[in-house]
Design a protein around this motif. Structure first.
Motif, short mmCIF file in Angstrom:
data_model
loop_
_atom_site.label_atom_id
_atom_site.label_comp_id
_atom_site.label_asym_id
_atom_site.label_seq_id
_atom_site.Cartn_x
_atom_site.Cartn_y
_atom_site.Cartn_z
N PRO A 69 -8.69 39.85 2.88
CA PRO A 69 -9.27 38.17 2.91
C PRO A 69 -10.81 38.26 2.97
CG PRO A 69 -7.93 38.25 5.04
CD PRO A 69 -7.89 39.51 4.25
N SER A 70 -11.45 37.34 2.41
CA SER A 70 -12.89 37.08 2.58
C SER A 70 -13.31 35.81 2.46
CB SER A 70 -13.66 37.96 1.40
OG SER A 70 -13.18 39.21 1.36
N PHE A 71 -14.05 35.37 3.59
CA PHE A 71 -14.54 33.86 3.87
C PHE A 71 -15.88 33.90 3.99
CE2 PHE A 71 -10.09 33.93 4.54
CZ PHE A 71 -9.48 32.96 4.01
N VAL A 72 -16.74 32.77 3.36
CA VAL A 72 -18.05 32.61 3.78
C VAL A 72 -18.07 31.22 4.42
CG1 VAL A 72 -20.19 31.69 2.88
CG2 VAL A 72 -19.49 33.97 2.20
N LEU A 73 -18.49 31.26 5.63
CA LEU A 73 -18.43 29.95 6.43
C LEU A 73 -20.14 29.88 6.63
CD1 LEU A 73 -15.98 30.82 9.45
CD2 LEU A 73 -15.51 29.97 7.09
N MET A 74 -20.39 28.65 5.92
CA MET A 74 -21.89 28.27 5.68
C MET A 74 -22.38 27.15 6.32
SD MET A 74 -24.31 28.61 2.32
CE MET A 74 -23.33 30.20 1.83
N GLY A 75 -23.47 26.97 7.30
CA GLY A 75 -23.69 25.85 8.10
C GLY A 75 -24.45 24.73 7.53
N GLY A 76 -24.42 24.74 6.02
CA GLY A 76 -25.16 23.60 5.48
C GLY A 76 -26.41 23.80 5.33
N GLY A 77 -27.46 22.73 4.94
CA GLY A 77 -28.93 23.01 4.79
C GLY A 77 -28.95 24.08 3.61
N PRO A 78 -30.20 24.60 3.56
CA PRO A 78 -30.41 25.41 2.42
C PRO A 78 -29.41 26.20 2.21
CG PRO A 78 -32.45 25.19 3.59
CD PRO A 78 -31.38 24.50 4.26
N ASP A 79 -28.99 26.68 1.01
CA ASP A 79 -27.78 27.74 0.76
C ASP A 79 -28.33 29.23 1.05
OD1 ASP A 79 -26.82 25.69 -1.76
OD2 ASP A 79 -25.46 26.21 -0.39
N VAL A 80 -27.38 30.14 1.46
CA VAL A 80 -27.79 31.28 1.50
C VAL A 80 -27.44 32.23 0.80
CG1 VAL A 80 -27.29 33.22 3.44
CG2 VAL A 80 -27.41 30.88 4.29
N ASP A 81 -28.58 32.63 0.00
CA ASP A 81 -28.30 33.68 -1.22
C ASP A 81 -27.44 34.90 -1.13
OD1 ASP A 81 -30.21 31.94 -1.87
OD2 ASP A 81 -32.05 33.02 -2.01
N PRO A 82 -27.70 35.64 0.09
CA PRO A 82 -26.83 36.70 0.35
C PRO A 82 -25.33 36.54 0.26
CG PRO A 82 -28.43 36.57 2.01
CD PRO A 82 -28.82 35.64 0.95
N ALA A 83 -25.35 35.37 0.87
CA ALA A 83 -23.57 35.12 1.10
C ALA A 83 -22.90 35.00 -0.10
CB ALA A 83 -23.61 33.83 1.91
N PHE A 84 -23.54 34.55 -1.29
CA PHE A 84 -22.83 34.39 -2.47
C PHE A 84 -22.80 35.58 -3.17
CE2 PHE A 84 -24.48 30.14 -1.74
CZ PHE A 84 -23.53 29.29 -2.16
N ARG A 85 -23.86 36.48 -2.83
CA ARG A 85 -23.67 37.85 -3.51
C ARG A 85 -22.52 38.61 -3.02
NH1 ARG A 85 -29.59 38.08 -2.26
NH2 ARG A 85 -30.50 36.56 -3.97
N TRP A 86 -22.35 38.45 -1.67
CA TRP A 86 -21.24 39.02 -0.97
C TRP A 86 -19.88 38.43 -1.22
CZ3 TRP A 86 -17.47 37.28 2.67
CH2 TRP A 86 -17.05 38.25 3.45
N LEU A 87 -19.81 37.08 -1.66
CA LEU A 87 -18.45 36.85 -2.46
C LEU A 87 -18.09 37.51 -3.42
CD1 LEU A 87 -18.57 32.87 -1.49
CD2 LEU A 87 -16.85 34.49 -0.77
N ILE A 88 -19.29 37.66 -4.37
CA ILE A 88 -18.98 38.39 -5.80
C ILE A 88 -18.38 39.78 -5.58
CG2 ILE A 88 -20.27 38.97 -7.95
CD1 ILE A 88 -22.02 36.49 -7.37
N GLN A 89 -19.33 40.36 -4.60
CA GLN A 89 -18.83 41.89 -4.37
C GLN A 89 -17.40 42.03 -3.67
OE1 GLN A 89 -19.15 43.14 -0.65
NE2 GLN A 89 -17.94 45.03 -1.45
N ARG A 90 -17.18 41.22 -2.84
CA ARG A 90 -15.77 41.18 -2.33
C ARG A 90 -14.76 40.89 -3.15
NH1 ARG A 90 -14.55 43.55 2.60
NH2 ARG A 90 -12.95 41.95 2.77
N ALA A 91 -14.99 40.26 -4.51
CA ALA A 91 -14.10 39.87 -5.44
C ALA A 91 -13.90 40.96 -6.21
CB ALA A 91 -14.50 38.59 -6.21
N GLY A 92 -14.57 42.10 -6.10
CA GLY A 92 -14.64 43.30 -6.88
C GLY A 92 -15.10 43.03 -8.46
N ILE A 93 -16.08 41.99 -8.56
CA ILE A 93 -16.85 42.10 -9.59
C ILE A 93 -17.78 42.91 -9.90
CG2 ILE A 93 -18.17 40.20 -11.05
CD1 ILE A 93 -16.38 38.12 -9.59
#
Length: 411
Positions: A69-93
């Motif tokens: 499993p892979s989860f991004v827990l984000m604290g609000g405010g400005p979005d964290v760009d590398p966290a979205f890239r990590w989700l894409i990478q963890r999906a095997g895309i």
């Protein structure tokens, strides 16, 4: 005689009938429908809204399941760009496989779509990704899609669930977590999300989207509780949880990798340590020790400085993301922290665990609890063992004494 030659009062009445009441309109106008009469037919409210950028019909060969499993827990405010890239990478895309990134929310717009898909403000798909852009297309995404799902009926829609089921990554936007509990819990959408989690499809959430990713969720069904209100009365009406009453089962989605946890966002900017300590205290089960009663009525887990099935919480600052990943059978779940290169705040994560049960935890009485362990993660190199709650030294012992948090300068 036309509608517009009637008395003003009668004309307002007849216009209020709407185009569907044609027979009554004809009666109002004495049987003659004139060409100048205009009907305004009310537009139906859409069941849900769907937006997409990229090619939703592209062939996608990214894996439909992942080994952990892979989860991004984000604290609000400005979005964290590398966290979205990590989700894409963890999906095997990859660029060869393609992939679908889906944002779900109960209100709002498609603002995430261009931010995640493109690389810069000129909406290019360049490999040179600008700050405040994810560049998903350059990483292999063939589409970014947003579903606004504003009701139970929408959450049970076959069309909505067909879109969700095809996602390679799911991200729950901010907003109001009470909508997610009221509209999505117990629906086909919840079952679709659980099916994706069983296949370890990466999932993330920010702010309200973060709040519904723990085993226990602060549901905020009424107003948002403050730290001061929470500590002065841990059973204050604005402190509502899912599941309700608290239980070890039955929570909304409740990812197994995040068991025993309650999560809170905007931690620094909204001074939320006091309320998180209160939320965790409420999870502590009542117990009798040395002739005294401790814990909180309705609590379901012990307080302890050891063990994985104890009451625990994580508070996340704005512009901060905790990347949580499984590491295979028999290995602990681990977490690292990321933020944007341009952040101006400390962007920290706080791991909070009471080592002893509250001494006072009753309705309409100030909370008292001692020896609450706090560990602080403010770098992007440390790996925290989420299962065993190790990998960081103790940052502070917090306590609440008769509704007052100390030390008050916890950050």
């Amino acid at each position: 005689m036309s509608l517009f030659s009637l008395s003003p009062v009668l004309a307002r009445f007849c216009r209020g009938l709407g185009g569907a009441a044609l027979a009554l309109f004809v009666a109002c106008s004495t049987g003659v429908v004139h060409a100048e009469a205009k009907f305004e037919i009310a537009k139906p409210v859409p069941l849900y809204s769907y937006f997409a950028v990229g090619d939703v019909n592209a062939a996608v060969t990214a894996p439909t399941s992942r080994p952990a499993p892979s989860f991004v827990l984000m604290g609000g405010g400005p979005d964290v760009d590398p966290a979205f890239r990590w989700l894409i990478q963890r999906a095997g895309i990859t660029r060869a496989s393609g992939g679908r990134f889906l944002v779900i929310r109960a209100t709002g717009t498609d603002a995430y779509n261009p931010y995640i898909f493109y690389s810069d403000e000129s909406l290019s798909t360049s490999n040179q990704i600008a700050d405040q852009w994810v560049g998903g297309a350059s990483l292999g995404l063939t589409s970014v899609e947003t579903l606004v799902i504003p009701s139970v009926k929408a959450a049970n829609s076959a069309a909505v669930n067909a879109i969700v089921a095809k996602a390679n990554v799911v991200f729950i936007a901010g907003g109001d977590q009470s909508h997610y509990i009221r509209f999505w819990k117990g629906t086909a959408l919840e079952q679709t999300l659980k099916a994706l989690m069983q296949k370890n499809v990466p999932i993330g959430g920010t702010s309200a989207g973060l709040a519904v990713l723990g085993q226990f969720d602060y549901s905020a069904l009424y107003n948002s509780a403050t730290s001061e209100q929470s500590m002065l009365d841990p059973y204050y009406k604005d402190i509502t949880f899912d599941p309700s009453p608290l239980s070890l089962t039955g929570g909304f989605i409740a990812p197994p990798a995040l068991e025993s946890l309650i999560l809170d966002s905007h931690f620094d900017s909204r001074d939320r340590m006091g309320r998180l300590v209160t939320f965790i205290s409420r999870i502590v089960a009542p117990t009798t020790l040395s002739g005294g009663s401790f814990g909180c009525s309705g609590g379901v887990l012990p307080a302890s400085s050891s063990g994985s099935k104890t009451a625990r919480g994580i508070g996340i600052d704005v512009e901060t993301a905790l990347l949580v990943q499984g590491n295979g059978e028999g290995h602990p779940v681990t977490a690292t922290r990321v933020t944007n290169a341009s952040t101006t705040s400390e962007s920290a994560v706080y791991f909070v665990r009471p080592s002893v049960a509250p001494t006072v935890c009753r309705s309409q009485q100030p909370l008292s609890i001692a020896n609450v362990e706090v560990r602080k993660l403010a770098d992007s190199t440390t790996v925290f063992n989420l299962t065993e709650w190790t990998g960081l030294p103790l940052y502070k012992f917090m306590q609440v004494d008769a509704g007052q948090l100390s030390p008050a300068d916890w950050y």
